[in-house]
Design a protein around this motif. Sequence first.
Motif, PDB file in Angstrom:
ATOM      1  N   LEU A   1       0.815  -1.215   0.000  1.00 59.32           N
ATOM      2  CA  LEU A   1       0.000   0.000   0.000  1.00 59.32           C
ATOM      3  C   LEU A   1       0.851   1.269   0.000  1.00 59.32           C
ATOM      4  O   LEU A   1       0.397   2.332  -0.397  1.00 59.32           O
TER       5      LEU A   1
ATOM      6  N   HIS B   1      -2.186  -3.790  -7.648  1.00 58.83           N
ATOM      7  CA  HIS B   1      -2.924  -5.007  -8.002  1.00 58.83           C
ATOM      8  C   HIS B   1      -2.002  -6.161  -8.379  1.00 58.83           C
ATOM      9  O   HIS B   1      -2.434  -7.306  -8.415  1.00 58.83           O
TER      10      HIS B   1
ATOM     11  N   LEU C   1      -1.475  -7.154  -4.482  1.00 56.65           N
ATOM     12  CA  LEU C   1      -2.616  -7.482  -3.632  1.00 56.65           C
ATOM     13  C   LEU C   1      -3.815  -7.897  -4.468  1.00 56.65           C
ATOM     14  O   LEU C   1      -4.004  -7.396  -5.587  1.00 56.65           O
TER      15      LEU C   1
ATOM     16  N   GLN D   1     -14.934  -3.387  -7.636  1.00 56.29           N
ATOM     17  CA  GLN D   1     -14.137  -3.281  -6.400  1.00 56.29           C
ATOM     18  C   GLN D   1     -12.802  -2.592  -6.684  1.00 56.29           C
ATOM     19  O   GLN D   1     -12.344  -1.775  -5.899  1.00 56.29           O
TER      20      GLN D   1
ATOM     21  N   TYR E   1     -11.166   0.591  -4.806  1.00 54.96           N
ATOM     22  CA  TYR E   1      -9.831   0.576  -4.185  1.00 54.96           C
ATOM     23  C   TYR E   1      -8.967   1.696  -4.751  1.00 54.96           C
ATOM     24  O   TYR E   1      -8.254   2.389  -4.034  1.00 54.96           O
TER      25      TYR E   1
ATOM     26  N   GLU F   1      -9.841   4.438  -6.029  1.00 58.10           N
ATOM     27  CA  GLU F   1     -10.272   5.771  -5.574  1.00 58.10           C
ATOM     28  C   GLU F   1      -9.659   6.099  -4.209  1.00 58.10           C
ATOM     29  O   GLU F   1      -9.029   7.137  -4.030  1.00 58.10           O
ATOM     30  N   ILE F   2      -9.812   5.173  -3.306  1.00 56.04           N
ATOM     31  CA  ILE F   2      -9.306   5.440  -1.942  1.00 56.04           C
ATOM     32  C   ILE F   2      -7.776   5.521  -1.937  1.00 56.04           C
ATOM     33  O   ILE F   2      -7.186   6.380  -1.272  1.00 56.04           O
ATOM     34  N   LEU F   3      -7.152   4.659  -2.744  1.00 58.31           N
ATOM     35  CA  LEU F   3      -5.675   4.684  -2.767  1.00 58.31           C
ATOM     36  C   LEU F   3      -5.145   5.956  -3.425  1.00 58.31           C
ATOM     37  O   LEU F   3      -4.126   6.504  -2.991  1.00 58.31           O
TER      38      LEU F   3
ATOM     39  N   LEU G   1      -5.336   8.511  -0.852  1.00 54.30           N
ATOM     40  CA  LEU G   1      -4.365   8.232   0.220  1.00 54.30           C
ATOM     41  C   LEU G   1      -2.954   8.691  -0.170  1.00 54.30           C
ATOM     42  O   LEU G   1      -2.222   9.241   0.646  1.00 54.30           O
TER      43      LEU G   1
ATOM     44  N   ILE H   1      -2.696   6.023   8.738  1.00 51.28           N
ATOM     45  CA  ILE H   1      -4.021   5.563   8.275  1.00 51.28           C
ATOM     46  C   ILE H   1      -3.978   4.066   7.951  1.00 51.28           C
ATOM     47  O   ILE H   1      -4.875   3.311   8.325  1.00 51.28           O
TER      48      ILE H   1
ATOM     49  N   VAL I   1      -6.570   0.395   8.301  1.00 52.34           N
ATOM     50  CA  VAL I   1      -6.515  -0.765   7.394  1.00 52.34           C
ATOM     51  C   VAL I   1      -6.017  -2.004   8.141  1.00 52.34           C
ATOM     52  O   VAL I   1      -6.634  -3.067   8.067  1.00 52.34           O
TER      53      VAL I   1
ATOM     54  N   LEU J   1      -6.887  11.606   9.223  1.00 45.49           N
ATOM     55  CA  LEU J   1      -8.229  11.344   8.691  1.00 45.49           C
ATOM     56  C   LEU J   1      -8.851  12.634   8.144  1.00 45.49           C
ATOM     57  O   LEU J   1      -9.495  12.629   7.085  1.00 45.49           O
TER      58      LEU J   1
ATOM     59  N   LEU K   1      -7.321  13.359   4.842  1.00 48.84           N
ATOM     60  CA  LEU K   1      -7.856  12.479   3.804  1.00 48.84           C
ATOM     61  C   LEU K   1      -9.240  12.960   3.373  1.00 48.84           C
ATOM     62  O   LEU K   1      -9.581  12.953   2.180  1.00 48.84           O
ATOM     63  N   LYS K   2     -10.012  13.373   4.356  1.00 48.58           N
ATOM     64  CA  LYS K   2     -11.366  13.884   4.081  1.00 48.58           C
ATOM     65  C   LYS K   2     -11.269  15.109   3.167  1.00 48.58           C
ATOM     66  O   LYS K   2     -12.060  15.275   2.238  1.00 48.58           O
TER      67      LYS K   2
ATOM     68  N   TYR L   1     -10.959  14.427  -0.472  1.00 52.04           N
ATOM     69  CA  TYR L   1     -12.235  14.087  -1.101  1.00 52.04           C
ATOM     70  C   TYR L   1     -13.039  15.357  -1.390  1.00 52.04           C
ATOM     71  O   TYR L   1     -13.724  15.460  -2.413  1.00 52.04           O
TER      72      TYR L   1
END
Lengths: 167, 188
Positions: free
Chosen positions: A25, A87, A90, A103, A107, A109-111, A114, A125, A130, A157, A160-161, A164
């Motif tokens: 990650l 990928h 993982l 999925q 993933y 999007e969040i990565l 991050l 985080i 995780v 956090l 990270l927010k 977005y």
Amino acid sequence: MTYLETYFDEIYTRYAALILHYVALRVADRDIAEDIVATTFLRFWKKLQQDIIIEHEKTYLFLIAKGLIVDYYRSKKTNQWSLDSVHELLEDPHINIEKQVVQKIAYEEILSHLQQLPAQYQDIIVFYYVQSLSIEEIAIILEKKQGAVRVLIHRALAALKKTYERT
Amino acid sequence: MKERNLISQLASLRTLQPRADSLARIKSRLDTEHESSFYRPPAKKWLIPASFTGLLAVFVLITSVYFATYRLPSRYLDAENSLSIAVSLPLAPTRDTSIQDLSQALNQANSAMVHLHLKGEMFLYSMSQCQNLYRDYVVYLRGLHGQLDEAIMSAPPERKQRLETLRNQVSDYEEAAEKRLQMYPKHK
């Protein structure tokens, strides 16, 4: 097989996947990530050979891996990484091929959010949300007091927010 | 995005598992290290300072022996001094005392030269030093022999015998010295 080798094998079986998950990650390059994990366990083995008693193997392994990641980014002089490489390292073994695509997008999007954070926030985080490490364990890995870790979790956090909200 | 949703999205990353082939590659690399040096017992690091200490001890020993023997009475120095005394004495065929002094000095120089070790002695003198000294000695004796030949020819009968005795002495020494000098591999 000596006692030390048996002990090492046990530690490897227990934590190799966890460490690789964290490294994957943070360093989305398959070869580099595998190299970092291997080096982490090699260093752990060398410590064992020096008769150094390691009380918290898990946090110690994370500590080594974190240091190696810092070294890698310092030598690379950039913090960019590709999502495709994640990928390669993982996978989600419990979902079918149809769901995998959906999925994968989630993933990614969040990565992608991050990776916009500073390295310390990314670490905290991944460790807390995780990998579900305890505050005490994170404090050992980051070499900070538990109170400082709580503050960092909150700030990370929030950061990270914000990423977005920007998009 | 709400914080709760964000946390649940992050938690979904837990379902991602490392690929088995990646773990297998890491394990194989560790096993390779195991075969080469991974499981090798730790290097005995104390051997490094120990060997250094040993070398230091040998160095100190050699140095102390060298300086201790440097001032010891040396056959070479004796021979060199005796020869230089003999060389410094002039040949005065008209004076009996001169002939006697020269004879004694030659005797002393010769006995010192005879005691020299042709191969040299450790820490005292080398073979080439000894060879050079013998070469000087032979050259000196040859010169003295020639001087004595001339002196005998012009000397009055009462001194002739003394000079001839000295010449015989020089001749004996010269012969012995040449023989010893010829023992060296390259005699020029």
